[in-house]
Design a protein around this motif. Structure first.
Motif, short mmCIF file in Angstrom:
data_model
loop_
_atom_site.label_atom_id
_atom_site.label_comp_id
_atom_site.label_asym_id
_atom_site.label_seq_id
_atom_site.Cartn_x
_atom_site.Cartn_y
_atom_site.Cartn_z
N THR A 220 3.06 -43.60 27.86
CA THR A 220 1.94 -44.38 28.57
C THR A 220 1.37 -43.83 29.67
O THR A 220 1.75 -42.78 30.10
CB THR A 220 2.39 -45.71 28.65
OG1 THR A 220 3.14 -45.87 29.93
CG2 THR A 220 3.27 -46.14 27.49
N ASP A 221 0.58 -44.34 30.14
CA ASP A 221 -0.24 -43.81 31.49
C ASP A 221 0.28 -44.70 32.73
O ASP A 221 -0.24 -44.32 33.89
CB ASP A 221 -1.99 -44.05 31.60
CG ASP A 221 -2.50 -43.35 30.46
OD1 ASP A 221 -2.13 -42.32 30.17
OD2 ASP A 221 -3.47 -43.75 29.84
N ALA A 222 1.35 -45.34 32.73
CA ALA A 222 2.08 -46.22 33.74
C ALA A 222 3.41 -45.88 33.76
O ALA A 222 4.03 -45.27 32.77
CB ALA A 222 1.87 -47.55 33.47
N VAL A 223 3.95 -46.18 34.89
CA VAL A 223 5.22 -45.92 35.41
C VAL A 223 6.17 -47.18 34.45
O VAL A 223 5.95 -48.18 34.71
CB VAL A 223 5.58 -46.02 36.56
CG1 VAL A 223 7.20 -45.76 37.19
CG2 VAL A 223 4.80 -44.89 37.44
N ARG A 224 7.22 -46.42 33.97
CA ARG A 224 8.16 -47.55 33.31
C ARG A 224 9.46 -47.72 34.28
O ARG A 224 10.27 -46.80 34.67
CB ARG A 224 8.85 -47.12 32.20
CG ARG A 224 9.51 -48.13 31.30
CD ARG A 224 10.57 -47.30 30.52
NE ARG A 224 12.02 -46.84 31.67
CZ ARG A 224 12.92 -46.34 31.41
NH1 ARG A 224 13.26 -45.73 30.45
NH2 ARG A 224 13.91 -46.03 32.41
N TRP A 225 9.23 -48.82 35.17
CA TRP A 225 10.24 -48.92 36.22
C TRP A 225 11.54 -49.73 35.57
O TRP A 225 11.36 -50.54 34.89
CB TRP A 225 9.86 -49.89 37.27
CG TRP A 225 8.73 -49.28 38.14
CD1 TRP A 225 7.43 -49.08 38.09
CD2 TRP A 225 9.03 -48.49 39.22
NE1 TRP A 225 6.73 -48.40 39.10
CE2 TRP A 225 7.81 -47.99 39.70
CE3 TRP A 225 10.32 -48.29 39.99
CZ2 TRP A 225 7.58 -47.24 41.10
CZ3 TRP A 225 10.30 -47.56 41.05
CH2 TRP A 225 8.94 -47.05 41.58
N SER A 226 12.70 -49.30 36.07
CA SER A 226 14.02 -50.00 35.61
C SER A 226 14.99 -49.79 36.73
O SER A 226 14.69 -48.98 37.60
CB SER A 226 14.30 -49.50 34.44
OG SER A 226 14.90 -47.99 34.40
N ILE A 227 16.05 -50.59 36.70
CA ILE A 227 17.17 -50.87 37.62
C ILE A 227 18.51 -50.67 36.61
O ILE A 227 18.64 -51.46 35.86
CB ILE A 227 17.07 -51.65 38.55
CG1 ILE A 227 18.50 -51.43 39.71
CG2 ILE A 227 17.03 -52.90 38.16
CD1 ILE A 227 18.31 -52.48 40.83
N ASP A 228 19.22 -49.86 36.92
CA ASP A 228 20.55 -49.98 36.33
C ASP A 228 21.79 -50.10 37.52
O ASP A 228 21.84 -49.38 38.60
CB ASP A 228 20.96 -48.72 35.53
CG ASP A 228 20.67 -47.58 36.31
OD1 ASP A 228 21.69 -46.85 36.62
OD2 ASP A 228 19.77 -46.78 35.94
N ILE A 229 22.65 -51.03 37.33
CA ILE A 229 23.76 -51.50 38.29
C ILE A 229 25.01 -51.14 37.70
O ILE A 229 25.31 -51.80 36.51
CB ILE A 229 23.29 -52.88 38.76
CG1 ILE A 229 21.89 -52.92 39.17
CG2 ILE A 229 24.08 -53.40 39.85
CD1 ILE A 229 21.62 -54.52 39.28
N ARG A 230 25.99 -50.93 38.44
CA ARG A 230 27.30 -50.58 37.93
C ARG A 230 28.49 -51.56 38.21
O ARG A 230 28.53 -51.88 39.37
CB ARG A 230 27.76 -49.19 38.17
CG ARG A 230 26.67 -48.37 38.12
CD ARG A 230 26.17 -48.02 36.56
NE ARG A 230 24.91 -47.17 36.57
CZ ARG A 230 24.83 -45.94 36.43
NH1 ARG A 230 25.92 -45.15 36.77
NH2 ARG A 230 23.78 -45.27 36.36
N TYR A 231 29.24 -52.11 37.43
CA TYR A 231 30.24 -53.05 37.76
C TYR A 231 31.84 -52.59 37.24
O TYR A 231 31.48 -51.97 35.98
CB TYR A 231 29.91 -54.29 37.24
CG TYR A 231 28.67 -55.08 37.68
CD1 TYR A 231 28.46 -55.92 38.86
CD2 TYR A 231 27.35 -54.72 37.08
CE1 TYR A 231 27.22 -56.46 38.94
CE2 TYR A 231 26.08 -55.11 37.54
CZ TYR A 231 25.96 -56.03 38.50
OH TYR A 231 24.92 -56.59 39.04
N SER A 232 32.68 -53.03 38.13
CA SER A 232 34.07 -52.68 37.47
C SER A 232 34.86 -53.82 37.78
O SER A 232 34.69 -54.75 38.71
CB SER A 232 34.34 -51.38 38.23
OG SER A 232 34.26 -51.27 39.53
N ARG A 233 36.21 -53.61 37.51
CA ARG A 233 37.18 -54.54 37.83
C ARG A 233 37.75 -54.56 39.12
O ARG A 233 37.77 -53.50 39.73
CB ARG A 233 38.37 -54.49 36.68
CG ARG A 233 37.96 -54.86 35.16
CD ARG A 233 38.99 -54.47 34.31
NE ARG A 233 39.35 -53.01 34.05
CZ ARG A 233 39.71 -52.52 32.93
NH1 ARG A 233 39.98 -53.16 31.64
NH2 ARG A 233 39.71 -51.11 32.71
N THR A 234 38.38 -55.83 39.74
CA THR A 234 39.14 -55.77 40.80
C THR A 234 40.77 -55.52 40.54
O THR A 234 41.14 -56.38 39.94
CB THR A 234 39.12 -57.13 41.61
OG1 THR A 234 37.66 -57.31 41.63
CG2 THR A 234 39.67 -56.86 42.89
#
Length: 296
Positions: A220-234
């Motif tokens: 496309t002609d537009a930016v595809r914005w995303s965020i990825d966030i990482r999680y783990s056990r205590t």
């Protein structure tokens, strides 16, 4: 929730409408302010004359980059703000993680805010496992990535694609190309049935560090914005094998110098936004440097 996937079986889970779209708006507004700072920096350097203030969020960065070689692949420090903290800690995300990570878990300190530019090969990621980037010592850990589109995504703008069940293949060998993207030394398409993941703003997709995924060119002609966030056990709230503990500790030590965890479930108290930011400042983390410094 999308019942197409089962995390234990498929190594992934799609949850529709997990985050009300309005809850993403403070983070988006923060990024928009950073885009404005970026525009001002380009104008100050004489690279542009039009700041394109009238363009919407997905379009402005594209217009600002026309005629320049600037390609900003990750906006991690630029997105740092209370809106980011609120997304990391969002109860819709926490609820989705609880059946996967158990009674004690948290944000492990790692996240990526990504602008996928039109036709940019640098932001088209071939098939990979996140543990290929982390290192082989991470392969026995359970690190759950929560991928969140900040705009609606489909195959035209390069939505995420996943290979369900691939987490059972173990860690396969990969190496970085000249563009720094990981490439796996196997024909992954021939090993299963890849699925594209059209998603709307507010949907979330969860997958493990061994689950193969990729994204193709944004056509496309537009930016595809995303965020990825990482999680783990205590770790002290789970009974885990020595092999798993070693991998989990490897990841904690890898991130500890300039990242800060946020406990989200279990006995540990969650820090406030101000406390979390202060911890990052104390670590001299690059995540807290100003947008102006990043664009200098």
């Amino acid at each position: 929730m999308d019942t197409q996937f089962d995390f234990e079986r498929d190594g992934c889970l799609l949850v529709r409408n997990a985050v009300p779209p309005a809850d993403l708006d403070p983070l988006i507004a923060h990024i928009e302010a950073a885009i404005d700072e970026y525009a001002q920096s380009l104008r100050a350097k004489g690279e542009i004359s039009d700041m394109h203030e009238d363009l919407p969020f997905p379009d402005r960065l594209v217009a600002l980059n026309r005629g320049t070689e600037e390609r900003l692949r990750s906006w991690n420090n630029i997105a740092m703000g209370e809106g980011l903290y609120d997304v990391i800690c969002h109860p819709g995300i926490t609820r989705a993680l609880m059946p996967i990570l158990g009674p004690g878990f948290g944000f492990n300190g790692d996240y990526h805010v990504r602008p996928k530019f039109p036709n940019s090969k640098y932001t088209a990621f071939p098939w990979h496992q996140d543990s290929q980037y982390y290192g082989a010592d991470s392969q026995h850990a359970l690190i759950v990535t929560v991928w969140i589109p900040l705009v609606d995504v489909d195959e035209r703008n390069g939505c995420l694609q996943v290979m369900p069940g691939s987490q059972t293949w173990g860690l396969l060998h990969g190496q970085r190309g000249a563009d720094m993207n990981m490439r796996t030394n196997r024909d992954i398409d021939s090993m299963g049935t890849p699925l594209p993941l059209p998603m709307r703003k507010g949907d979330i997709f969860l997958f493990s560090n061994l689950t193969f995924h990729k994204s193709t060119l944004n056509l496309t002609d537009a930016v595809r914005w995303s965020i990825d966030i990482r999680y783990s056990r205590t770790l002290d709230e789970h009974e885990l094998s020595e092999q798993v503990v070693a991998s989990e500790m490897f990841m904690q030590n890898k991130l500890a110098p300039n990242r800060a965890r946020i406990p989200l479930a279990g006995a540990a108290r969650r820090p406030t936004w101000d406390e979390w930011r202060a911890e990052l400042v104390a670590k001299d983390s690059g995540l807290t440097k100003s947008a102006a410094a990043a664009f200098a």
